[in-house]
Scaffold this motif. Structure first.
Motif, PDB file in Angstrom:
ATOM      1  N   ARG A 108      -2.614   2.911 -14.415  1.00 51.63           N
ATOM      2  CA  ARG A 108      -2.926   2.645 -13.041  1.00 51.63           C
ATOM      3  C   ARG A 108      -3.699   3.829 -12.449  1.00 51.63           C
ATOM      4  N   VAL A 149      -7.414  -0.426 -10.888  1.00 50.59           N
ATOM      5  CA  VAL A 149      -6.689  -0.904  -9.858  1.00 50.59           C
ATOM      6  C   VAL A 149      -6.775  -2.416  -9.728  1.00 50.59           C
ATOM      7  N   PHE A 155      -3.945   6.052  -5.245  1.00 49.40           N
ATOM      8  CA  PHE A 155      -4.476   5.275  -6.125  1.00 49.40           C
ATOM      9  C   PHE A 155      -4.864   3.950  -5.824  1.00 49.40           C
ATOM     10  N   ASN A 156      -4.788   3.655  -4.580  1.00 52.58           N
ATOM     11  CA  ASN A 156      -5.258   2.465  -4.158  1.00 52.58           C
ATOM     12  C   ASN A 156      -6.375   2.497  -3.296  1.00 52.58           C
ATOM     13  N   HIS A 194     -10.064   3.594  -9.996  1.00 52.20           N
ATOM     14  CA  HIS A 194      -9.363   4.213  -8.680  1.00 52.20           C
ATOM     15  C   HIS A 194     -10.150   5.204  -7.829  1.00 52.20           C
TER      16      HIS A 194
END
Length: 354
Positions: free
Chosen positions: A52, A56, A153-154, A265
């Motif tokens: 992750r 994404v 991370f988003n 990401h």
């Protein structure tokens, strides 16, 4: 002796059964909690696996929970839309921007609109935070919230959702700027640059441009990308994510490219990857010091000559904005600024002739 039971055997058996039941009572809630957490992370766009950190969940059918679908319609169509990604809980930054550079609705006769982009809050008190956001939205009508978990991370998801909104809700605006919430923006200079006759109206994106930037291969780095995620050791040219400006023909084209370019990401790098896919290169700004990712020491003259710079906090931004609004000294442009502008005009003239 056959048929006899060893002393304490029944007690030992019962003890083992009690211990097994105790372990089950401990482990079952933990397992159920892990299943819930993994399901929650998957639902809100976070890959629970270690990967992750560089891949994404995009493209994905995210939906807007808070929206301003009519703010670009009809006579309200803005020349420039300032999109500010911000954490749901960062009310302070939103309020300071509303009271400073975000309150300029008309600049040089052109309409300007500021909107804040958020994901879903996480952690404790989620329901309370969401109710507060709804109240804030009803008061200010400037919040756009989509149903992904708001996290570092988003950020790529956040940027792509921003492009989705611009493409579907505001296609008739001329330009948009994506700008972080800790920035000072000289909106007058920005509009002046965009309104100049030599500023492109299509295939245009500018800011502080990174060229020949090496890929981070150190797993300890938050910008780490392994070779399976990005095989090359140099990124394509991209505009750095703290602040960039683009023409409104690009959101739809970048979104189309995202169907073919796997999302990573690092959001500004990913936008650069999509731009490379559609054959668009970032454009140099008229002067190299217009966009700064450093905290510049404040002076009225220096801030009068730039477009955007980082600040060290909301309190400082409020204070310097109050001084910036006062009549200042006459600020002659530096020789470096004049030279760069002259070279830019000369280059633009050659391009038009060709």
């Amino acid at each position: 002796m056959t048929g006899n039971v060893m002393p304490g055997g029944s007690t030992a058996c019962c003890t083992h059964r009690v211990l097994r039941l105790a372990w089950l009572c401990v482990l079952l809630p933990i397992a159920a909690g892990m299943v819930f957490i993994l399901g929650y992370l998957s639902l809100y766009g976070v890959d629970p696996q270690p990967r992750r950190s560089y891949h994404v969940s995009y493209p994905h059918p995210y939906h807007f929970i808070l929206d301003e679908p009519d703010c670009c319609l009809g006579y309200q169509t803005p020349f420039l839309v300032l999109m500010v990604p911000v954490a749901p809980g960062n009310l302070v930054s939103r309020q300071v921007i509303r009271r400073t550079w975000g309150k300029e609705g008309v600049v040089l006769g052109r309409a300007v609109r500021v909107l804040f982009l958020l994901g879903m809050p996480g952690g404790a008190g989620v329901e309370r935070q969401q109710e507060e956001l709804k109240t804030e939205s009803l008061e200010h009508h400037d919040l756009l919230q989509s149903d992904f978990l708001d996290s570092y991370f988003n950020l790529t998801i956040k940027t792509m959702v921003m492009l989705e909104w611009l493409s579907s809700r505001c296609p008739n605006a001329s330009y948009a700027m994506k700008v972080d919430s800790d920035m000072f923006v000289n909106v007058h200079n920005l509009v002046s640059m965009l309104a100049a006759p030599d500023t492109p109206t299509r295939n245009y994106i500018t800011g502080q441009i990174a060229r020949f930037s090496p890929v981070h291969r150190d797993p300890a780095s938050k910008w780490y990308l392994p070779t399976e995620a990005f095989p090359s050791f140099i990124y394509p040219p991209y505009v750095m994510g703290f602040c960039y400006v683009f023409s409104l023909d690009l959101p739809g084209r970048i979104l189309e490219a995202s169907r073919h370019v796997r999302a990573v990401h690092i959001e500004d790098v990913y936008v650069g990857m999509c731009l490379e896919y559609i054959g668009v290169l970032p454009t140099n700004p008229p002067a190299s010091d217009l966009f700064s990712d450093k905290v510049l020491a404040y002076s009225h003259c220096s801030y009068s000559s730039l477009i955007a710079t980082m600040t060290s906090g909301s309190d400082l931004l409020m204070g310097l904005w109050e001084d910036f609004q006062k009549p200042g000294p006459t600020c002659p442009p530096s020789w470096r600024h004049l030279l760069i502008q002259a070279l830019h005009r000369n280059w633009s003239t050659k391009l038009r002739k060709n």
